[in-house]
Design a protein around this motif. Structure first.
Motif, PDB file in Angstrom:
ATOM      1  N   CYS A 226       0.842  -1.195   0.000  1.00  0.00           N
ATOM      2  CA  CYS A 226       0.000   0.000   0.000  1.00  0.00           C
ATOM      3  C   CYS A 226       0.885   1.257   0.000  1.00  0.00           C
ATOM      4  CB  CYS A 226      -0.905  -0.007   1.223  1.00  0.00           C
ATOM      5  SG  CYS A 226      -1.836   1.535   1.384  1.00  0.00           S
ATOM      6  N   GLY A 228      -0.215   4.180   0.839  1.00  0.00           N
ATOM      7  CA  GLY A 228      -0.950   5.202   1.586  1.00  0.00           C
ATOM      8  C   GLY A 228      -0.226   5.804   2.768  1.00  0.00           C
ATOM      9  N   CYS A 229       0.758   5.083   3.332  1.00  0.00           N
ATOM     10  CA  CYS A 229       1.509   5.666   4.454  1.00  0.00           C
ATOM     11  C   CYS A 229       2.790   4.875   4.665  1.00  0.00           C
ATOM     12  CB  CYS A 229       0.667   5.754   5.731  1.00  0.00           C
ATOM     13  SG  CYS A 229       0.599   4.261   6.712  1.00  0.00           S
ATOM     14  N   THR A 231       3.698   2.833   6.849  1.00  0.00           N
ATOM     15  CA  THR A 231       3.619   1.481   7.415  1.00  0.00           C
ATOM     16  C   THR A 231       3.925   0.433   6.354  1.00  0.00           C
ATOM     17  OG1 THR A 231       1.966   2.265   8.974  1.00  0.00           O
ATOM     18  CG2 THR A 231       2.120  -0.112   8.683  1.00  0.00           C
ATOM     19  N   GLY A 232       3.431   0.665   5.133  1.00  0.00           N
ATOM     20  CA  GLY A 232       3.702  -0.281   4.040  1.00  0.00           C
ATOM     21  C   GLY A 232       2.967  -1.590   4.189  1.00  0.00           C
ATOM     22  N   CYS A 233       1.667  -1.526   4.453  1.00  0.00           N
ATOM     23  CA  CYS A 233       0.886  -2.765   4.576  1.00  0.00           C
ATOM     24  C   CYS A 233       0.989  -3.566   3.285  1.00  0.00           C
ATOM     25  CB  CYS A 233      -0.582  -2.442   4.851  1.00  0.00           C
ATOM     26  SG  CYS A 233      -0.833  -1.697   6.465  1.00  0.00           S
ATOM     27  N   MET A 260      -5.619  -4.017   7.098  1.00  0.00           N
ATOM     28  CA  MET A 260      -5.178  -2.763   6.491  1.00  0.00           C
ATOM     29  C   MET A 260      -6.254  -1.721   6.756  1.00  0.00           C
ATOM     30  SD  MET A 260      -5.765  -3.332   2.367  1.00  0.00           S
ATOM     31  CE  MET A 260      -5.188  -1.697   1.928  1.00  0.00           C
ATOM     32  N   CYS A 261      -5.914  -0.439   6.593  1.00  0.00           N
ATOM     33  CA  CYS A 261      -6.897   0.596   6.928  1.00  0.00           C
ATOM     34  C   CYS A 261      -7.758   0.953   5.712  1.00  0.00           C
ATOM     35  CB  CYS A 261      -6.203   1.831   7.494  1.00  0.00           C
ATOM     36  SG  CYS A 261      -5.494   2.908   6.256  1.00  0.00           S
ATOM     37  N   GLY A 264      -6.123   3.300   3.101  1.00  0.00           N
ATOM     38  CA  GLY A 264      -5.220   2.560   2.223  1.00  0.00           C
ATOM     39  C   GLY A 264      -5.986   1.824   1.136  1.00  0.00           C
ATOM     40  N   LEU A 347      -2.306   0.821  12.687  1.00  0.00           N
ATOM     41  CA  LEU A 347      -1.383   0.746  11.552  1.00  0.00           C
ATOM     42  C   LEU A 347      -1.098   2.084  10.894  1.00  0.00           C
ATOM     43  CD1 LEU A 347      -2.865  -2.432   9.773  1.00  0.00           C
ATOM     44  CD2 LEU A 347      -0.665  -2.308  10.947  1.00  0.00           C
ATOM     45  N   LEU A 348      -2.121   2.904  10.782  1.00  0.00           N
ATOM     46  CA  LEU A 348      -2.003   4.131   9.987  1.00  0.00           C
ATOM     47  C   LEU A 348      -0.945   5.074  10.569  1.00  0.00           C
ATOM     48  CD1 LEU A 348      -3.163   5.748   7.584  1.00  0.00           C
ATOM     49  CD2 LEU A 348      -4.809   6.754   9.179  1.00  0.00           C
TER      50      LEU A 348
HETATM   51  S1  SF4 Z   1      -1.963   1.750   7.425  1.00  0.00           S
HETATM   52 FE1  SF4 Z   1      -3.417   2.125   5.768  1.00  0.00          FE
HETATM   53  S2  SF4 Z   1      -2.522   3.709   4.488  1.00  0.00           S
HETATM   54 FE2  SF4 Z   1      -0.897   2.885   5.814  1.00  0.00          FE
HETATM   55  S3  SF4 Z   1       0.092   1.329   4.549  1.00  0.00           S
HETATM   56 FE3  SF4 Z   1      -1.468   0.323   5.842  1.00  0.00          FE
HETATM   57  S4  SF4 Z   1      -3.309   0.260   4.559  1.00  0.00           S
HETATM   58 FE4  SF4 Z   1      -1.924   1.759   3.627  1.00  0.00          FE
END
Ligand code: SF4
Ligand code: SF4
Ligand code: FES
Length: 510
Positions: A226, A228-229, A231-233, A260-261, A264, A347-348
């Motif tokens: 991902c 989106g941030c 964390t790299g889910c 995951m969020c 994301g 996670l975010l």
């Molecule tokens: S926390 Fe959300 S935005 Fe961040 S990497 Fe995970 S899924 Fe993506």
């Protein structure tokens, strides 16, 4: 350790192992039929589907709520067990609407799967005699509920109680009137609400975003990360015919587990955004790739770039090439204060970029708008900006005004508007690359869909710009870039054979 026999097979498992897990091991990875069991949630023992026969016990027992004991002899496929599974399934289906043809879960539904494996009986309840409940109830920004399909496994309730701690869901009423719901005046509205859709074993909770978009058996999957941030889910991109339909979490115990969020999950929408750049632009006119070397050379880049600006949105390979392209000129990592948001406890991350640690790994420093504007003002030749939108900062925009600027990007934004040459790059789902997450873990993402319009892979664009600058060491393949990069970083791991779960240099490799 405890030794036991399951279906005639002797196995040894650690003390305290649940009989459910031991049975899965003994059955070569095939889990017992189940709805309520979930490896990351507490045991509820409510669906009664995972019953097994334990010698010496007068009745069948549920495996998910039983711990292994030394010397246990267990049968999971006996006639008694099979009959019980069939009966329990029939009970779950008594009031089920069996509306699979219009259900998004069809094709990945626990109820369908278990019925085909263990059910296969003729229904004795007529459709008209079934209890009717609420259909298509919107219970949050991303989730819609069909009460009739719910098997009351309580996974969604436990997720909101135990994982997010938000407790929005509960089971109300009794008997065949029991149903899932939110407390009056509340919504299923937390950063992780769509995980309830993933863990709902039937089509009771479905995604409002994915609803009626595509039958799941038509989708192809690609492994990705991902963007989106920080964390790299780890995610799976489900796509078909060049279009992405959804992102799903991919299990990585080192990063995101099975979750995951919601933010994301929605990142895929930007890949198909209306303001994507599709063709090279030179002097304000759409052009062709063939005209790019001349246009860039005419801007004065034949002597090299006076300043290159990277972005934490780009891959590690691209950052490495960009730095190589700078050949001693200043390299900036873009704006350190861009793309920030609120961090949560699960996670975010507050850093909404996927590869800021990549910049650090390559010793590329970032500054604020004032620092970047100063670098731009000092630059006396052509400037190259790769990704991001630094000109969204008014101070940077003022400094860039009138400069010989080449921009490699994906969106028609403030920076593209100021550039003399605009080169359309690929988004993360349209190329392969490596992101370094907040913990320093290198993780690979793979291409899932074709690039938008005439956009090109960024490493290829950078290699072409190296050639314009008269460099003879431009790499010809991404594989070659990765090999060079591994040497530059002193890595022992082959970046062309990335471990499935990524790795931390000097740390774990799996
Ligand atoms: S926390 Fe959300 S935005 Fe961040 S990497 Fe995970 S899924 Fe993506
Ligand atoms: S909505 Fe789904 S996850 Fe929740 S209790 Fe019903 S079947 Fe289980
Ligand atoms: S999985 Fe064991 S009772 Fe539901």
């Amino acid at each position: 350790m405890a030794k036991l026999t399951i279906d005639g097979k002797e196995i040894e498992v650690p003390d305290g192992t649940s009989l459910f897990d031991a049975c899965r091991d003994a059955r070569g990875g095939e889990a017992l039929p189940h709805f309520c069991y979930h490896p990351d949630l507490s045991v509820a023992g409510v669906c009664r589907l995972c019953q097994v026969e334990v010698e010496g016990m007068p009745k069948l027992t549920i495996a998910c709520n039983t711990t292994v004991r030394e010397g246990m002899v267990v049968h999971t496929r006996s006639e008694k067990v099979t009959r019980a599974s069939t009966q329990i399934l029939e009970m779950h289906l008594i009031n089920h609407p069996v509306d699979c043809p219009i259900c998004d879960q069809a094709g990945e539904c626990g109820l369908q799967d278990q019925y085909m494996k263990y059910g296969l009986y003729d229904a004795e309840v007529e459709m008209d005699d079934k209890v009717n409940k609420g259909k298509a109830e919107v219970i949050g920004p991303y989730v819609i509920l069909d009460q009739e399909r719910c098997v009351l496994c309580s996974r969604c309730v436990r997720f909101c109680n135990e994982i997010t701690g938000t407790g929005e869901l509960g089971i109300f009423n009794r008997g065949d009137r029991a149903e899932i719901g939110t407390a009056p005046g509340t919504e299923l509205d937390n950063n992780y609400s769509m995980n309830t859709v993933d863990i709902c074993p039937v089509g009771a909770l479905t995604s409002r975003d994915f609803r009626f978009q595509k039958r799941v058996w038509m989708l192809k999957a690609a492994s990705s990360v991902c963007p989106g941030c920080a964390t790299g889910c780890n995610v799976r991109i489900d796509h078909e015919a060049g279009k992405i339909y959804r992102l799903k979490p991919r299990y990585n115990p080192e990063v995101n587990g099975r979750w995951m969020c919601d933010k994301g999950r929605m990142t895929y929408k930007t890949v198909h955004a209306d303001n994507r750049l599709g063709d090279p632009v030179a002097g304000g006119q759409p052009g062709t790739w063939a005209a790019v070397p001349g246009a860039v050379a005419d801007l004065g880049a034949r002597e090299g770039f006076a300043l290159v600006v990277a972005s934490p949105q780009q891959s590690l390979e691209e950052m490495y090439l960009l730095k190589a392209l700078a050949a001693g000129s200043p390299v900036s990592g873009g704006l350190s204060d861009a793309d920030r948001g609120e961090k949560d406890a699960l996670l975010l991350d507050g850093d909404r970029t996927p590869n800021r640690r990549g910049l650090a790994l390559l010793d590329i420093a970032q500054g604020d708008g004032t620092a970047l504007a100063a670098l731009i003002n000092r630059a006396t030749g052509t400037i190259l900006i790769h990704g991001g939108d630094p000109a969204a900062d008014p101070e940077v925009a003022a400094a860039l005004d009138g400069k010989a600027l080449v921009y490699i990007g994906t969106f028609d934004n403030a920076t593209a508007a100021l550039a003399r040459v605009v080169l359309p790059g690929a988004m993360w789902a349209e190329k392969a690359g490596i992101f370094v997450n907040r913990d320093g873990r290198l993780q690979e993402f793979k291409q899932s869909v074709a690039r938008h319009g005439n956009a090109r892979e960024d490493w290829r664009i950078l290699a072409e710009l190296m050639a314009v600058c008269g460099r003879e060491d431009a790499p010809g393949t991404l594989k070659a870039v990765r090999s060079e990069l591994a040497v530059a970083l002193g890595l022992e791991t082959d970046l062309n054979r990335m471990p499935e779960r990524g790795f931390v240099p000097g740390g774990d490799v799996r």
